[in-house]
Motif scaffolding. Structure first.
Motif, PDB file in Angstrom:
ATOM      1  N   GLU A 100       0.811  -1.214   0.000  1.00  0.00           N
ATOM      2  CA  GLU A 100       0.000   0.000   0.000  1.00  0.00           C
ATOM      3  C   GLU A 100       0.848   1.268   0.000  1.00  0.00           C
ATOM      4  OE1 GLU A 100      -0.254  -2.526   2.161  1.00  0.00           O
ATOM      5  OE2 GLU A 100      -2.301  -2.797   2.888  1.00  0.00           O
ATOM      6  N   ASN A 101       1.999   1.212   0.675  1.00  0.00           N
ATOM      7  CA  ASN A 101       2.849   2.392   0.758  1.00  0.00           C
ATOM      8  C   ASN A 101       3.461   2.744  -0.590  1.00  0.00           C
ATOM      9  OD1 ASN A 101       4.048   4.527   2.246  1.00  0.00           O
ATOM     10  ND2 ASN A 101       5.975   3.418   2.300  1.00  0.00           N
ATOM     11  N   TYR A 102       3.624   1.750  -1.467  1.00  0.00           N
ATOM     12  CA  TYR A 102       4.101   2.026  -2.815  1.00  0.00           C
ATOM     13  C   TYR A 102       2.937   2.416  -3.727  1.00  0.00           C
ATOM     14  CZ  TYR A 102       8.285  -0.391  -1.127  1.00  0.00           C
ATOM     15  OH  TYR A 102       9.390  -0.759  -0.399  1.00  0.00           O
ATOM     16  N   MET A 103       1.790   1.779  -3.543  1.00  0.00           N
ATOM     17  CA  MET A 103       0.626   2.125  -4.349  1.00  0.00           C
ATOM     18  C   MET A 103       0.240   3.588  -4.188  1.00  0.00           C
ATOM     19  SD  MET A 103      -2.018  -1.086  -3.972  1.00  0.00           S
ATOM     20  CE  MET A 103      -1.672  -2.703  -4.666  1.00  0.00           C
ATOM     21  N   ILE A 104       0.380   4.111  -2.967  1.00  0.00           N
ATOM     22  CA  ILE A 104      -0.042   5.477  -2.698  1.00  0.00           C
ATOM     23  C   ILE A 104       0.890   6.498  -3.365  1.00  0.00           C
ATOM     24  CG2 ILE A 104       1.233   5.949  -0.555  1.00  0.00           C
ATOM     25  CD1 ILE A 104      -1.362   7.110   0.589  1.00  0.00           C
TER      26      ILE A 104
END
Length: 310
Positions: A100-104
């Motif tokens: 999620e931290n990369y998706m954001i």
């Protein structure tokens, strides 16, 4: 959720076709692959978003939550992030990450009052840290589809239905059409698409044999570029790193070659990747052809240089 181990071999089983459901069965069926951004306009984006939503809905009641096991075949097991990674890639849009931290950090920021179908929504309930710990996809009418938890599994939720969604909302990112091909397709788009088309067809080996689609990592790169009308003229890794014009990480474009070392600080390349845009990398290695994001610590720490060769 993002803290679990995803085996590369499982990641490679994901295909590029959209997903339907055979009436009267619990099994999704493969249908014609989704067209990638043929018009690059609002209609194309809306059509792609509808495909994503259809695929997501087809898995309701057929998938269970798991933060440790990712299973992209029946019986399906997903975390919130791998669920989205799966439905996007099934429709020809590669997020290249289950974190999620990369998706954001993908796509572009969008305010909550301007959400469109296909936007990614991020939430954070943990009191420590700064990373989001939940992600869903907006489907219109103030609703999102998401792999909620082990009790609910995949559900459609109204964004005002629970305090969780209002109090823990962090941000939204628009990844359509950012992760889609331009129209008309650029040379970089064609290179990236050719690499994706070969992803599950080639075998990375110690020798190059075009007839049997067996290549070394730099051999695969040379083959992809040749099919795209660019002659690199070498299947040697060091020689490829000496080609073209050096470009900075901040100015990377689709189709650029990115080189990494195995020993931090070394200028000797051990890995080459094709930059696919928006932090994404197409990487031929011993596991096959995989996709990852340049944001991962390993690639940050082992980055050497990037070259523009066309």
């Amino acid at each position: 959720m993002n803290k679990y181990f995803l085996k590369t071999t499982l990641a490679l089983t994901i295909g590029f076709s959209s997903l339907g459901m055979l009436p009267g069965t619990s099994q999704p069926i493969e249908v014609e692959a989704a067209t990638t951004n043929t018009q690059n306009n609002n209609q194309a984006v809306a059509a792609k978003a509808d495909q994503l939503i259809q695929t997501g809905k087809s898995l309701i009641g057929k998938s269970t939550y798991s933060n440790t096991v990712y299973k992209p075949t029946a019986p399906y097991k997903f975390s919130c992030a791998t669920f989205l990674m799966y439905i996007f890639e099934k429709n020809g849009v590669d997020l290249a990450t289950y974190n999620e931290n990369y998706m954001i950090q993908q796509g572009t920021y969008v305010t909550r009052n301007q959400l469109q179908k296909g936007d990614l929504l991020f939430f954070k309930s943990k009191k420590t840290g700064t990373d989001p710990d939940h992600v869903g996809m907006y489907i219109g009418n103030n609703k999102m589809i998401h792999m909620a938890d082990s009790k609910q599994n995949i559900v459609i939720s109204d964004l005002n239905s629970k305090p969780y969604y209002t109090e823990n909302y962090v941000s939204a990112r628009r990844v359509l059409p950012t992760l889609m091909s331009a129209n008309p397709a650029t040379k970089g788009d064609k290179i990236v698409q050719n690499a994706y088309d070969l992803k599950n067809k080639v075998k990375i080996s110690t020798t190059n044999n075009e007839k049997y689609l067996r290549f070394t990592a730099p051999g695969f790169v040379e083959y992809v570029y040749q099919k795209s009308g660019v002659n690199l003229g070498t299947t040697n890794l060091k020689a490829q790193m000496n080609l073209g014009k050096t470009v900075s990480r901040a100015n990377l474009k689709k189709g650029d070659l990115v080189f990494f070392n195995s020993v931090k600080g070394s200028k000797t390349p051990s890995l080459v990747a094709i930059y696919a845009g928006n932090h994404r990398l197409i990487i031929p290695n011993s596991d096959g052809v995989i996709t990852r994001v340049l944001l991962v610590d390993y690639y940050n720490e082992h980055y050497i240089t990037a070259k523009r060769v066309f």
